[in-house]
Design a protein around this motif. Structure first.
Motif: not given
Length: 516
Positions: A47, A107-109, A125, A444, A446, A508-509
């Motif tokens: 991560c 990480s993108v979740t 995640s 990344r 997404n 990611t947040t």
């Protein structure tokens, strides 16, 4: 109740649809390439979060534990209840101008967070990290599953259940993060992307890989639904999937397990044995547009997945399913729960594909079904090469390069339109939150659907995220905008904590909103 397979589509429109397929293939290969690289590195993708210390099966370290969660969680699973209605018994924060706090996961979740009765938040995640975060945003424990792509988890009586893309199911102590049991239920691997575990105190239902997305539905796919005992992980029954599934999200009743496939068909299994009780026909409409992919050079037929969402059951005796008849036309259907007769069908305009599962709630006394429709970036770009402008000779609209999303509310009993909310035009080539490789930073990816699944608060406010990275709070009676927040595009649905906090995983947040 089984319907015959879809007829082979006509060979026209091949260029447009091959481009669409190429977009999907490119993204899929990119995902699989990242997974392969992570596996080659020892199965532990790193991560980006610099502060996480992991518990893992090889070297567990005791960390300070949160207060043990109560038996009844505030948000125990994606969709909230076993029927996946995504209807909250609590009102949530309406002011989305700024979050009370944020947490960078690393990480993108895509998985929807779950929340216990004390307000602790559990995030699964995409990089394989399970993180328990306090109501104030402090990390309480972390656990690494050893592989990537976890399911949306289930929180039951002090245990957090989650499966992964390698075909494992984990039962973690929600207070400490330590495993109670780990079970490999799939011989090769599970599924990927935004699938969900299903379960209550008596049964867990996990999904194995069900063939390539959009595989033909006239035969076994190699995938399974496997029911496990929550206390031990032992097998209860196995169901061989007769059709392909994607973003799988089964629902559970006192007598049955129900799921939808990529063709928008519903399948009902006996809860105790897994035996098939009934199924409904796939979502098809006659002559609705360029159907899907043409026959391949070897004469075989492969279609992209039409339906990427899930199902929900209303308390009024109707079963709802959403999907797409082709790559132009979205559809919502309601069936009588007892007779399986089609109660109503609502067809959306051209270039308005149903992106995800719907939410259902009673808003101001009106039973309301809410969902988002629109093209998902970048797949809509394939329509730029569609012959004819501004309209085809056969009457089908041509995509002009601007993505337009629409939130639609339907009367859940009749299917009549109640209101719509149109998002601002979006000209981004990819959903918000993408990052190209730059100055040593990895790319990344997404790539959620155009809309995430919506959620409806107890006060009738609708919360939904769009590919432009904006989270909207809408008045559920007329669709008017209450507030919004600009973040990253999201696949996870919003969740509500015990004190009305709105919890949303955006890219990611993790964003947590609280009213003053």
């Amino acid at each position: 109740m089984l319907a015959p397979p879809k007829p082979r589509p006509p060979p026209h429109r091949s260029l447009c649809l091959r481009i669409t397929f190429s977009c999907c293939t490119f993204v899929t290969l990119a995902f699989l390439g990242l997974i392969a690289a992570e596996a080659a590195a020892g199965g532990k993708p790193s991560c980006e979060h610099p502060m996480l210390t992991f518990i893992d099966a090889k070297a567990q370290r005791h960390l300070p534990a949160p207060v043990a969660p109560a038996a009844t969680a505030s948000w125990p699973r994606k969709g909230f209840d076993l029927n996946r209605t995504s209807s909250s018994p609590r009102a949530a924060a309406r002011d989305l101008s700024a979050p009370a706090w944020s947490f960078f996961v690393g990480s993108v979740t895509y998985a929807t967070p779950v929340i216990d009765a004390t307000g602790n938040i559990f995030v699964a995640s995409t990089c394989g990290a399970i993180i328990c975060i306090s109501p104030e945003g402090r990390v309480l424990w972390t656990y690494h599953m050893g592989w990537v792509y976890p399911s949306s988890p289930v929180l039951l009586q002090g245990s957090l259940f989650v499966s992964d893309g390698a075909g494992n199911v984990y039962a973690l102590d929600a207070a400490t993060g330590h495993p109670r049991w780990i079970r490999q239920f799939a011989g090769s691997r599970g599924t990927l992307d935004a699938f969900s575990l299903a379960g209550d105190e008596g049964i867990l239902v996990a999904t194995t890989w069900s063939g390539e997305p959009g595989a033909p539905t006239d035969g076994a796919t190699g995938g399974q639904l496997r029911a496990l005992a929550p206390r031990t992980g032992e097998d209860l029954w196995v169901h061989e999937l007769p059709s392909s599934t994607y973003n799988h999200m089964p629902i559970i009743t006192s007598r049955a397990v129900i799921y939808s496939d990529t063709e928008g068909a519903l399948w009902c299994l006996d809860r105790s044995s897994g035996a098939r009780l009934w199924s409904t026909p796939p979502i098809t409409l006659p002559q609705t547009g360029p159907a899907s992919l043409p026959a391949q050079h070897d004469g075989s037929y492969h279609a992209l997945p039409d339906s990427l969402g899930g199902t929900s059951i209303s308390h009024g005796g109707l079963i709802y399913v959403t999907g797409n008849a082709d790559w132009y036309t979205g559809v919502a259907r309601a069936y009588q729960e007892t007779s399986l007769e089609l109660a109503w069908e609502h067809t959306f305009p051209e270039l308005s594909l149903v992106a995800n599962a719907a939410a259902i709630s009673t808003i101001a006394g009106v039973p309301t079904l809410v969902l988002g429709v629109g093209l998902t970036p970048p797949l809509g770009l394939s329509y730029l090469l569609h012959p004819g402008a501004p309209e085809d000779s056969d009457g089908y609209a041509r995509f002009d390069g601007t993505y337009r999303g629409r939130v639609v509310a339907l009367h859940a009993t009749t299917g009549a339109a109640l209101w719509t909310f149109d998002t601002p035009p979006y000209n981004g080539w990819m959903p918000a939150g993408q990052r190209p490789a730059w100055r040593g930073l990895p790319a990344r990816i997404n790539f959620p659907d155009s809309f995430a699944s919506p959620m409806v608060g107890a006060d009738g406010v609708v919360y939904i995220s769009y590919a432009n990275g904006v989270l909207y709070a809408l008045n559920g009676t007329d669709g008017s905008l209450i507030s919004s927040f600009q973040g990253e595009s999201a696949q996870a649905e919003p969740a509500v904590g015990p004190h009305g906090e709105l919890v949303v995983m955006m890219g990611t947040t993790l964003q947590v909103f609280k009213d003053p």
